[in-house]
Design a protein around this motif. Structure first.
Motif, PDB file in Angstrom:
ATOM      1  N   ASN A  57       2.059   2.770 -11.026  1.00 47.04           N
ATOM      2  CA  ASN A  57       0.953   3.147 -10.201  1.00 47.04           C
ATOM      3  C   ASN A  57       1.575   4.487  -9.315  1.00 47.04           C
ATOM      4  O   ASN A  57       2.562   5.104  -9.862  1.00 47.04           O
ATOM      5  N   ARG A 114      -4.721  -3.262  -7.487  1.00 44.62           N
ATOM      6  CA  ARG A 114      -5.885  -3.666  -7.372  1.00 44.62           C
ATOM      7  C   ARG A 114      -6.934  -3.431  -8.367  1.00 44.62           C
ATOM      8  O   ARG A 114      -7.681  -4.161  -8.774  1.00 44.62           O
ATOM      9  N   HIS A 164       0.773  -0.929  -0.122  1.00 42.23           N
ATOM     10  CA  HIS A 164       0.105   0.030  -0.058  1.00 42.23           C
ATOM     11  C   HIS A 164       0.887   1.106  -0.116  1.00 42.23           C
ATOM     12  O   HIS A 164       1.440   1.385  -0.884  1.00 42.23           O
ATOM     13  N   ARG A 222       9.072  -8.516  -6.576  1.00 42.06           N
ATOM     14  CA  ARG A 222       7.842  -7.727  -7.339  1.00 42.06           C
ATOM     15  C   ARG A 222       8.364  -6.393  -7.792  1.00 42.06           C
ATOM     16  O   ARG A 222       9.327  -5.743  -7.301  1.00 42.06           O
ATOM     17  N   LEU A 223       7.982  -5.893  -9.047  1.00 44.11           N
ATOM     18  CA  LEU A 223       8.495  -4.445  -9.559  1.00 44.11           C
ATOM     19  C   LEU A 223       7.422  -3.541  -8.737  1.00 44.11           C
ATOM     20  O   LEU A 223       6.439  -3.239  -9.057  1.00 44.11           O
ATOM     21  N   GLY A 282       5.833  -0.222  -7.402  1.00 43.29           N
ATOM     22  CA  GLY A 282       5.224   0.826  -7.896  1.00 43.29           C
ATOM     23  C   GLY A 282       4.546   0.400  -9.404  1.00 43.29           C
ATOM     24  O   GLY A 282       4.143   1.095 -10.019  1.00 43.29           O
ATOM     25  N   LYS A 289       8.518 -16.515 -10.828  1.00 43.00           N
ATOM     26  CA  LYS A 289       7.717 -16.662  -9.673  1.00 43.00           C
ATOM     27  C   LYS A 289       8.218 -17.046  -8.194  1.00 43.00           C
ATOM     28  O   LYS A 289       7.829 -16.745  -7.266  1.00 43.00           O
ATOM     29  N   TYR A 336       4.800 -10.364 -19.678  1.00 47.66           N
ATOM     30  CA  TYR A 336       4.296 -10.526 -18.190  1.00 47.66           C
ATOM     31  C   TYR A 336       3.540  -9.426 -17.830  1.00 47.66           C
ATOM     32  O   TYR A 336       2.337  -9.762 -17.394  1.00 47.66           O
TER      33      TYR A 336
HETATM   34  N1  CMC Z   1       5.384  -7.170 -10.047  1.00 40.62           N
HETATM   35  C1  CMC Z   1       5.401  -8.343 -10.682  1.00 40.62           C
HETATM   36  N2  CMC Z   1       4.183  -9.118 -10.560  1.00 40.62           N
HETATM   37  C2  CMC Z   1       3.065  -8.499 -10.165  1.00 40.62           C
HETATM   38  C3  CMC Z   1       3.157  -7.156  -9.617  1.00 40.62           C
HETATM   39  C4  CMC Z   1       4.460  -6.596  -9.376  1.00 40.62           C
HETATM   40  N3  CMC Z   1       4.473  -5.157  -9.121  1.00 40.62           N
HETATM   41  N4  CMC Z   1       1.839  -6.883  -9.229  1.00 40.62           N
HETATM   42  C5  CMC Z   1       1.157  -7.881  -9.586  1.00 40.62           C
HETATM   43  N5  CMC Z   1       1.888  -8.804 -10.166  1.00 40.62           N
HETATM   44  C6  CMC Z   1       1.626  -9.974 -10.562  1.00 40.62           C
HETATM   45  C7  CMC Z   1       1.099 -11.246  -9.573  1.00 40.62           C
HETATM   46  O1  CMC Z   1       2.341 -11.997  -9.368  1.00 40.62           O
HETATM   47  C8  CMC Z   1      -0.039 -11.992 -10.163  1.00 40.62           C
HETATM   48  O2  CMC Z   1       0.314 -12.777 -11.136  1.00 40.62           O
HETATM   49  P1  CMC Z   1      -0.068 -14.280 -11.449  1.00 40.62           P
HETATM   50  O3  CMC Z   1      -1.608 -13.825 -11.974  1.00 40.62           O
HETATM   51  O4  CMC Z   1       0.601 -14.944 -12.452  1.00 40.62           O
HETATM   52  O5  CMC Z   1      -0.157 -15.025 -10.290  1.00 40.62           O
HETATM   53  C9  CMC Z   1      -1.121 -10.793 -10.980  1.00 40.62           C
HETATM   54  O6  CMC Z   1       0.340  -9.797 -11.370  1.00 40.62           O
HETATM   55  C10 CMC Z   1      -1.986 -10.324 -10.226  1.00 40.62           C
HETATM   56  O7  CMC Z   1      -1.350  -9.733  -8.906  1.00 40.62           O
HETATM   57  P2  CMC Z   1      -2.143  -9.760  -7.446  1.00 40.62           P
HETATM   58  O8  CMC Z   1      -1.027  -9.840  -6.436  1.00 40.62           O
HETATM   59  O9  CMC Z   1      -3.092 -10.862  -7.420  1.00 40.62           O
HETATM   60  O10 CMC Z   1      -2.936  -8.510  -7.634  1.00 40.62           O
HETATM   61  P3  CMC Z   1      -3.498  -7.599  -6.212  1.00 40.62           P
HETATM   62  O11 CMC Z   1      -4.706  -6.768  -6.964  1.00 40.62           O
HETATM   63  O12 CMC Z   1      -3.851  -8.674  -5.073  1.00 40.62           O
HETATM   64  O13 CMC Z   1      -2.550  -6.615  -5.921  1.00 40.62           O
HETATM   65  C11 CMC Z   1      -0.872  -4.722  -5.789  1.00 40.62           C
HETATM   66  C12 CMC Z   1      -2.116  -5.231  -6.163  1.00 40.62           C
HETATM   67  C13 CMC Z   1      -0.759  -3.407  -5.680  1.00 40.62           C
HETATM   68  C14 CMC Z   1      -0.834  -5.332  -4.348  1.00 40.62           C
HETATM   69  C15 CMC Z   1       0.299  -5.587  -6.501  1.00 40.62           C
HETATM   70  O14 CMC Z   1       0.125  -5.097  -7.739  1.00 40.62           O
HETATM   71  C16 CMC Z   1       1.797  -5.179  -6.059  1.00 40.62           C
HETATM   72  O15 CMC Z   1       2.212  -6.097  -5.009  1.00 40.62           O
HETATM   73  N6  CMC Z   1       2.423  -4.146  -6.519  1.00 40.62           N
HETATM   74  C17 CMC Z   1       3.570  -3.565  -5.986  1.00 40.62           C
HETATM   75  C18 CMC Z   1       3.579  -2.837  -4.782  1.00 40.62           C
HETATM   76  C19 CMC Z   1       2.918  -1.384  -5.107  1.00 40.62           C
HETATM   77  O16 CMC Z   1       3.384  -0.823  -5.771  1.00 40.62           O
HETATM   78  N7  CMC Z   1       1.746  -1.130  -4.176  1.00 40.62           N
HETATM   79  C20 CMC Z   1       1.284   0.131  -4.388  1.00 40.62           C
HETATM   80  C21 CMC Z   1      -0.002   0.200  -4.738  1.00 40.62           C
HETATM   81  S1  CMC Z   1      -0.776   1.891  -5.389  1.00 40.62           S
HETATM   82  C22 CMC Z   1      -0.741   2.870  -3.993  1.00 40.62           C
HETATM   83  C23 CMC Z   1      -1.509   2.393  -2.873  1.00 40.62           C
HETATM   84  O17 CMC Z   1      -2.588   1.935  -3.020  1.00 40.62           O
HETATM   85  O18 CMC Z   1      -1.068   2.644  -1.814  1.00 40.62           O
END
Ligand code: CMC
Length: 430
Positions: A362, A308, A266, A301-302, A304, A296, A353
């Motif tokens: 984001n 969701r 977050h 993770r990348l 930023g 995997k 990917y």
């Molecule tokens: N890098 C690599 N792979 C990713 C990433 C990433 N940053 N984000 C999602 N994925 C992949 C994930 O592994 C999954 O792959 P698969 O379908 O093969 O299992 C797929 O994409 C869907 O990911 P998810 O974790 O199920 O998606 P989610 O909606 O539960 O999570 C998230 C959203 C923001 C937590 C996630 O994208 C993430 O961890 N991003 C990095 C952290 C980040 O930048 N967070 C800030 C969010 S914006 C500001 C805020 O809201 O505070």
């Protein structure tokens, strides 16, 4: 559009109608509130991917189109033409203020910036290297030990005083955490300054010298704060609503939101992005890093990237990217990390990917580079987010308390997977 839904038990043919709860924009919600009563069935949705927890008139997101509206106004228009204080008024009140309303609101926020002197001694209890988010959580939580005469959650006037106090004091509290970290004396707020200039003053001024506010830095912060001010039912806002639904002290509810914001998935992502860029170090290491992200088993993770709700460009990221270039140019800073970030973005946007999973930059991908250019240390990035998001938390808490129907205690159900009923065994027989 379908106007009616029902849930069917395929074995018995039993059906439950799911009345639609409609909003002004976006999908309707199917009301599953009676499903348990009528079918002895829970609905199961970990992470609330399809579940609305409330009705809200504050913020609208269309994640597929990359749209973000505060009270109906597109966030890019607000970022280009408004100010953080005006946006705070809009988010809290639902309408843009006229000149008198804005002046009164601004004056009230400026008047409430000081914190009770005894709160300053709380900082002494923290170790010098405590994370500022730990201090923020603790100090905001301890505001609940004050203001007993104005925390009747049912009283609109009390709620307004709470809103103004919280929005006014959070920069003071965050700046004091920064000063604690550097061992510098706490700087009192200077209420002649606007919101972001005052924050810069409290963070960077020292009693021994004059400090001149850089208007470029103050403006950049103001835009970043507008972009972070609210984001509907994100994890921290939902936490504030959940804690608030018990009728707890409002400052305690905000403290729970700060705790939820801290996580790297977050608000902690802005700090994680900078750490990731530091770790990559050089453009030549970008590709091996991306290979790790796509593996995997690496657990990397990348940061930023991905969201969701946004399955398209996060509209805030587009504005922040432009701001990032503008601020670095205006401050004449050549930051190699910006080049690194752009390279990562370019590779990710062209990689299957990321494309197949609809992962885009984001809000946190570029914000850290701006904060760094303003001289803000990495561990203060998430407190910056917290200052801005306080407006959203307070507005949601207020909206919930103003609507008696919204005040139902939040109490999810579970699918129990533990041991079935069993008899207690005396220790001698185990
Ligand atoms: N890098 C690599 N792979 C990713 C990433 C990433 N940053 N984000 C999602 N994925 C992949 C994930 O592994 C999954 O792959 P698969 O379908 O093969 O299992 C797929 O994409 C869907 O990911 P998810 O974790 O199920 O998606 P989610 O909606 O539960 O999570 C998230 C959203 C923001 C937590 C996630 O994208 C993430 O961890 N991003 C990095 C952290 C980040 O930048 N967070 C800030 C969010 S914006 C500001 C805020 O809201 O505070």
């Amino acid at each position: 559009m379908t106007t009616s839904y029902s849930l069917l038990n395929n074995e018995t043919g039993e059906k439950v109608d799911l009345p639609l709860v409609k909003g002004t924009l976006g999908p309707a919600g199917a009301d599953v509130g009676k499903v348990y009563d009528k079918m002895d069935l829970f609905t199961y949705d970990p992470g609330f991917t399809s579940t609305c927890s409330c009705k809200s008139a504050i913020t609208y997101i269309d994640g597929d189109q990359g749209v973000l509206l505060y009270r109906g106004y597109p966030v890019d228009q607000l970022a280009n033409h408004s100010s953080f204080i005006e946006v705070a008024y809009l988010i809290l009140h639902g309408e843009l203020p006229n000149k008198t309303e804005l002046d009164e609101f601004d004056a009230s926020i400026r008047r409430h910036t000081m914190i009770n002197e005894s709160l300053l001694s709380f900082y002494k209890g923290f170790n010098y290297d405590a994370h500022p988010m730990a201090m923020l959580t603790g100090i905001v939580g301890s505001l609940s030990a004050f203001y007993h005469d104005t925390t009747n959650n049912k009283d609109p006037k009390h709620r307004e005083i709470f809103a103004h106090r919280m929005i006014a004091k959070i920069p003071t509290i965050a700046a004091a955490a920064y000063k604690k970290y550097f061992g510098q004396p706490f700087m009192y707020p200077k209420n002649s300054l606007d919101y972001c200039s005052n924050l810069l003053h409290m963070m960077f001024a020292v009693p021994a010298e004059d400090y001149e506010i850089n208007p470029v830095a103050a403006k950049a912060l103001d835009v970043l704060f507008i972009l972070h001010a609210d984001h509907e039912q994100n994890a921290s806002t939902s936490t504030v609503r959940m804690a608030g639904s018990t009728g707890t002290n409002p400052y305690a509810a905000i403290s729970s939101g700060i705790a939820a914001l801290w996580g790297p998935a977050h608000g902690g992502a802005n700090e994680a992005v900078l750490k990731m860029l530091e770790e990559i170090g050089d453009v030549k290491n970008v590709q091996p890093f991306m290979d790790k992200v796509k593996d995997k088993n690496s657990g990397v993770r990348l940061m930023g990237f991905g969201h969701r709700v946004y399955k398209n460009f996060d509209p805030r990221a587009t504005i922040i990217r432009e701001q990032c270039h503008k601020v670095l140019k205006e401050l004449k800073i050549n930051d190699p990390q910006l080049e690194l970030a752009m390279k990562l973005e370019e590779i990710a946007l062209n990689d299957d990917y990321f494309k197949s999973r609809k992962l885009y930059p984001n809000v946190d991908f570029y914000s850290g580079i701006i904060y760094k250019a303003l001289g803000i240390p990495v561990n203060m990035f998430t407190p910056m987010f917290a200052i801005a998001r306080t407006v959203g938390w307070v507005a949601h808490w207020n909206e919930m308390n103003a609507d008696p129907a919204g005040l139902k205690i939040a109490r999810p159900r579970q699918v129990y997977t533990g041991a079935p009923v069993r008899e207690y065994q005396a220790i001698s027989t185990r």
